[in-house]
Design a protein around this motif. Structure first.
Motif, short mmCIF file in Angstrom:
data_model
loop_
_atom_site.label_atom_id
_atom_site.label_comp_id
_atom_site.label_asym_id
_atom_site.label_seq_id
_atom_site.Cartn_x
_atom_site.Cartn_y
_atom_site.Cartn_z
N LEU A 81 0.87 -1.17 0.00
CA LEU A 81 0.00 0.00 0.00
C LEU A 81 0.91 1.23 0.00
O LEU A 81 1.73 1.39 0.91
CB LEU A 81 -0.90 0.04 1.24
N ARG A 82 0.77 2.07 -1.00
CA ARG A 82 1.61 3.25 -1.11
C ARG A 82 1.23 4.28 -0.03
O ARG A 82 0.05 4.53 0.20
CB ARG A 82 1.46 3.87 -2.50
N LEU A 83 2.26 4.87 0.59
CA LEU A 83 2.06 5.90 1.60
C LEU A 83 2.27 7.28 1.01
O LEU A 83 3.07 7.44 0.08
CB LEU A 83 3.06 5.70 2.76
N PRO A 84 1.61 8.28 1.57
CA PRO A 84 1.90 9.65 1.14
C PRO A 84 3.36 9.99 1.45
O PRO A 84 3.92 9.50 2.45
CB PRO A 84 0.95 10.50 2.00
N ASP A 85 3.98 10.81 0.64
CA ASP A 85 5.37 11.22 0.87
C ASP A 85 5.50 11.81 2.27
O ASP A 85 4.61 12.53 2.74
CB ASP A 85 5.82 12.24 -0.18
N GLY A 86 6.61 11.50 2.93
CA GLY A 86 6.88 12.08 4.25
C GLY A 86 6.19 11.38 5.40
O GLY A 86 6.24 11.88 6.53
N THR A 87 5.54 10.25 5.18
CA THR A 87 4.86 9.55 6.27
C THR A 87 5.89 9.02 7.26
O THR A 87 6.88 8.42 6.88
CB THR A 87 4.03 8.37 5.72
N THR A 88 5.62 9.26 8.53
CA THR A 88 6.47 8.73 9.60
C THR A 88 5.57 7.97 10.57
O THR A 88 4.38 7.80 10.32
CB THR A 88 7.22 9.87 10.33
N SER A 89 6.11 7.53 11.65
CA SER A 89 5.36 6.84 12.72
C SER A 89 4.83 5.48 12.31
O SER A 89 3.87 5.00 12.89
CB SER A 89 4.18 7.70 13.21
N VAL A 90 5.45 4.84 11.31
CA VAL A 90 4.98 3.51 10.90
C VAL A 90 5.15 2.51 12.03
O VAL A 90 4.25 1.68 12.27
CB VAL A 90 5.69 3.05 9.61
N ASP A 91 6.26 2.59 12.78
CA ASP A 91 6.49 1.64 13.88
C ASP A 91 5.38 1.75 14.92
O ASP A 91 4.86 0.75 15.40
CB ASP A 91 7.85 1.87 14.53
N ARG A 92 5.01 2.98 15.29
CA ARG A 92 3.95 3.20 16.27
C ARG A 92 2.62 2.65 15.76
O ARG A 92 1.89 1.97 16.49
CB ARG A 92 3.84 4.70 16.59
N ALA A 93 2.30 2.92 14.50
CA ALA A 93 1.04 2.44 13.91
C ALA A 93 1.01 0.92 13.86
O ALA A 93 -0.03 0.31 14.13
CB ALA A 93 0.85 3.04 12.52
N ARG A 94 2.13 0.31 13.52
CA ARG A 94 2.18 -1.17 13.46
C ARG A 94 1.91 -1.74 14.86
O ARG A 94 1.13 -2.68 15.01
CB ARG A 94 3.55 -1.62 12.95
N GLU A 95 2.52 -1.16 15.89
CA GLU A 95 2.30 -1.65 17.25
C GLU A 95 0.86 -1.44 17.69
O GLU A 95 0.27 -2.31 18.34
CB GLU A 95 3.28 -0.96 18.23
N GLU A 96 0.29 -0.31 17.32
CA GLU A 96 -1.10 -0.02 17.66
C GLU A 96 -2.04 -1.05 17.00
O GLU A 96 -2.97 -1.57 17.62
CB GLU A 96 -1.45 1.39 17.19
N ALA A 97 -1.78 -1.38 15.74
CA ALA A 97 -2.63 -2.32 14.99
C ALA A 97 -2.47 -3.76 15.48
O ALA A 97 -3.41 -4.55 15.40
CB ALA A 97 -2.32 -2.23 13.50
N ARG A 98 -1.30 -4.10 16.03
CA ARG A 98 -1.02 -5.48 16.46
C ARG A 98 -1.99 -5.99 17.51
O ARG A 98 -2.27 -7.19 17.56
CB ARG A 98 0.39 -5.57 17.05
N SER A 99 -2.50 -5.10 18.35
CA SER A 99 -3.38 -5.57 19.42
C SER A 99 -4.63 -6.24 18.87
O SER A 99 -5.10 -7.23 19.42
CB SER A 99 -3.74 -4.42 20.37
N GLY A 100 -5.17 -5.74 17.76
CA GLY A 100 -6.36 -6.33 17.17
C GLY A 100 -6.06 -7.23 15.98
O GLY A 100 -6.88 -8.07 15.61
#
Length: 176
Positions: A81-100
């Motif tokens: 899935l392509r991200l908008p240029d300059g996207t950061t915080s992928v690690d935080r988002a991955r950890e947030e999504a892992r719970s569900g």
């Protein structure tokens, strides 16, 4: 040319680097591993609050035969899935999504460059792609080009769509 546009006939294009979320796996399109991986990508994308974009897949087989002669459960893929240029915080988002969605742990932030490609818009069922790929191969042969990377598909319609009249897929082959 936009990343999400292609002509109805094979054409030569150039695409620079793109960044996005990716999961690598093996199995038939629509199978269990594939479905879990797609769900994980969209869960992380949602946790990022990024706009939803078309699902993409880069495909290969580890076999000398044509992919169409290899059982689909042996197909390998990088879903993207392509991200908008300059996207950061992928690690935080991955950890947030892992719970569900435990499979979100497998989602990676990657960058790749397609470079010079032959591409076209395929309209219709996935099972009819060989005819479009043959037309792309003819252009490569006419231009003296050879494949230089993985077969790439961008699903402009929902990948679960079953009505061939509504199915639109960009087929892209990096070349040299």
């Amino acid at each position: 040319m936009s990343w999400y546009e292609a002509a109805d006939e094979p054409e030569l294009v150039e695409h620079g680097p793109v960044s996005g979320l990716a999961v690598t796996g093996q199995g038939e399109p629509g199978g269990v591993a594939y479905g879990e991986s797609v769900g994980a990508l969209y869960a992380v994308m949602g946790a990022l609050g990024a706009p939803m974009v078309p699902l993409e897949g880069r495909w290969w087989v580890e076999d000398e035969r044509s992919p169409f002669d290899v059982p689909r459960d042996e197909w390998r893929w990088h879903l993207f899935l392509r991200l908008p240029d300059g996207t950061t915080s992928v690690d935080r988002a991955r950890e947030e999504a892992r719970s569900g969605v435990p499979a979100a742990a497998r989602v990676q932030h990657v960058t790749f460059t397609a470079g010079r490609c032959v591409q076209m818009l395929h309209s219709g069922a996935y099972s009819e792609e060989p005819a479009s790929l043959s037309r792309m191969d003819a252009l490569m042969e006419d231009e003296g080009l050879v494949p230089n990377g993985l077969h790439h598909e961008i699903y402009l319609s929902d990948p679960r769509e079953t009505d061939p009249e509504k199915m639109r897929t960009i087929l892209r082959q990096p070349v040299r």
